[in-house]
Design a protein around this motif. Structure first.
Motif, mmCIF file in Angstrom:
data_model
loop_
_atom_site.group_PDB
_atom_site.id
_atom_site.type_symbol
_atom_site.label_atom_id
_atom_site.label_comp_id
_atom_site.label_asym_id
_atom_site.label_seq_id
_atom_site.Cartn_x
_atom_site.Cartn_y
_atom_site.Cartn_z
ATOM 1 N N UNK A 44 -30.580 -9.966 -13.543
ATOM 2 C CA UNK A 44 -30.345 -9.142 -14.734
ATOM 3 C C UNK A 44 -29.854 -7.750 -14.336
ATOM 4 N N UNK A 45 -30.437 -7.206 -13.272
ATOM 5 C CA UNK A 45 -29.954 -5.912 -12.772
ATOM 6 C C UNK A 45 -28.494 -6.017 -12.326
ATOM 7 N N UNK A 46 -28.179 -7.128 -11.628
ATOM 8 C CA UNK A 46 -26.810 -7.332 -11.154
ATOM 9 C C UNK A 46 -25.845 -7.477 -12.329
ATOM 10 N N UNK A 47 -26.280 -8.161 -13.370
ATOM 11 C CA UNK A 47 -25.419 -8.318 -14.544
ATOM 12 C C UNK A 47 -25.118 -6.969 -15.177
ATOM 13 N N UNK A 48 -26.146 -6.103 -15.219
ATOM 14 C CA UNK A 48 -25.947 -4.763 -15.769
ATOM 15 C C UNK A 48 -24.909 -4.005 -14.953
ATOM 16 N N UNK A 49 -24.986 -4.153 -13.625
ATOM 17 C CA UNK A 49 -23.996 -3.506 -12.762
ATOM 18 C C UNK A 49 -22.604 -4.084 -12.999
ATOM 19 N N UNK A 50 -22.538 -5.403 -13.216
ATOM 20 C CA UNK A 50 -21.244 -6.050 -13.462
ATOM 21 C C UNK A 50 -20.621 -5.555 -14.765
ATOM 22 N N UNK A 51 -21.446 -5.365 -15.791
ATOM 23 C CA UNK A 51 -20.942 -4.852 -17.061
ATOM 24 C C UNK A 51 -20.376 -3.448 -16.870
ATOM 25 N N UNK A 52 -21.075 -2.625 -16.105
ATOM 26 C CA UNK A 52 -20.579 -1.274 -15.822
ATOM 27 C C UNK A 52 -19.253 -1.325 -15.066
ATOM 28 N N UNK A 53 -19.195 -2.230 -14.069
ATOM 29 C CA UNK A 53 -18.018 -2.298 -13.207
ATOM 30 C C UNK A 53 -16.813 -2.899 -13.908
ATOM 31 N N UNK A 54 -17.060 -3.686 -14.982
ATOM 32 C CA UNK A 54 -15.942 -4.359 -15.651
ATOM 33 C C UNK A 54 -15.077 -3.413 -16.465
ATOM 34 N N UNK A 55 -15.554 -2.213 -16.697
ATOM 35 C CA UNK A 55 -14.786 -1.238 -17.463
ATOM 36 C C UNK A 55 -13.587 -0.742 -16.641
ATOM 37 N N UNK A 56 -12.446 -0.668 -17.294
ATOM 38 C CA UNK A 56 -11.239 -0.201 -16.602
ATOM 39 C C UNK A 56 -11.329 1.279 -16.240
ATOM 40 N N UNK A 57 -12.270 1.957 -16.866
ATOM 41 C CA UNK A 57 -12.412 3.392 -16.582
ATOM 42 C C UNK A 57 -13.283 3.669 -15.364
#
Length: 284
Positions: A72-85
């Motif tokens: 779940x922590x990794x998924x949160x990081x993935x959501x952050x990283x998926x942003x083009x910004x």
């Protein structure tokens, strides 16, 4: 058996509280008692095995809960990283956090219960996950090799697998983390948004199913323990009926033997006096 012997036998039964004190007291009863005691010993051994299995399963569930938290922590990081910004510097920082999660996951994969590693299958005397090139390789037992499952006979009709191997529970999570780290290092935000997040969702769901299965197995073991406890109560009563002294009945037996013994003593004393009188008369 003389009245004195009967009195002594009844006295011993009252003192020990046992109907059978020597094999000669009741050979058939001794045989029955040994059979029932053997059943009780087997139930006690079964309880120890089942409680050990429950502990193993509970520890496994706790470890898998930690793995779910990591994903779940990794998924949160993935959501952050998926942003083009997200900047390259931010992605580097996120990749470092994933490195830390991989380390934590490897430690979770090497969780032990007593002197046995939970996720190592039948090779549970050694840590199944070995650090290798920034991640971990699995060296535990597998179903394919025939040394993965640890099975427990919980009754004459049922066998239960009590473990989850690391190649099924931990390795997929490691691969998901490794893929996220690779995508972060390569700046592949598209792969993170389309693949990594979905991969984490899948693994979290898979772990939930595994944990639900573990919970069901623990409930099954609890039911078996409860059934065995009921059987044990019945066997204990049977053993008591065979071995334990019937106090009121034995008291009556003792008193009866005591009266008979006193009567024998009185008769013997009268006979002795009569013998003396007769001898004196003959001497005159």
């Amino acid at each position: 058996m003389s009245a004195y012997q009967k009195m002594g036998e009844a006295s011993q039964k009252l003192t020990t509280g046992k109907q059978i004190n020597t094999p000669s007291d009741d050979p058939h009863g001794i045989s029955q008692a040994l059979t029932v005691q053997n059943h009780l010993d087997n139930l006690d051994q079964s309880a120890r095995i089942i409680n050990g299995a429950k502990g193993f399963l509970s520890a496994t569930d706790t470890a898998l809960g930690s793995v779910s938290d990591i994903l779940r922590q990794a998924r949160t990081l993935a959501v952050q990283a998926s942003s083009t910004s997200t900047t390259p510097e931010a992605r580097t920082s996120l990749a470092q956090q994933v490195d830390s999660l991989i380390q934590t996951l490897g430690n979770a994969g090497n969780t032990a219960f007593g002197n046995r590693y939970l996720f190592a299958g039948q090779r549970n005397d050694k840590a199944p996950f070995v650090a290798s090139q920034g991640s971990y390789t699995y060296q535990g037992g597998t179903t394919a090799n025939g040394d993965g499952d640890i099975k427990l006979d919980i009754s004459t009709q049922e066998t239960l697998t009590i473990n989850t191997t690391g190649d099924n529970a931990i390795v997929p999570a490691l691969k998901a983390l490794e893929m996220l780290r690779s995508n972060l290092n390569n700046g592949n935000t598209t792969a993170i948004s389309t693949d990594s997040i979905k991969q984490f969702d899948t693994e979290i769901q898979n772990l939930s199913a595994v944990r639900a299965s573990i919970g069901s197995k623990i409930q099954n073991l609890d039911r078996t323990l409860s059934q065995n406890d009921t059987i044990k109560v019945n066997f204990s009563k049977t053993l008591s009926d065979i071995e334990d002294t019937d106090i009121p009945k034995t008291v009556v037996q003792y008193q009866t033997a005591q009266l008979a013994y006193r009567s024998e003593e009185h008769t013997s004393e009268l006979q002795s006096r009569l013998h003396i009188v007769c001898r004196l008369l003959l001497e005159k």
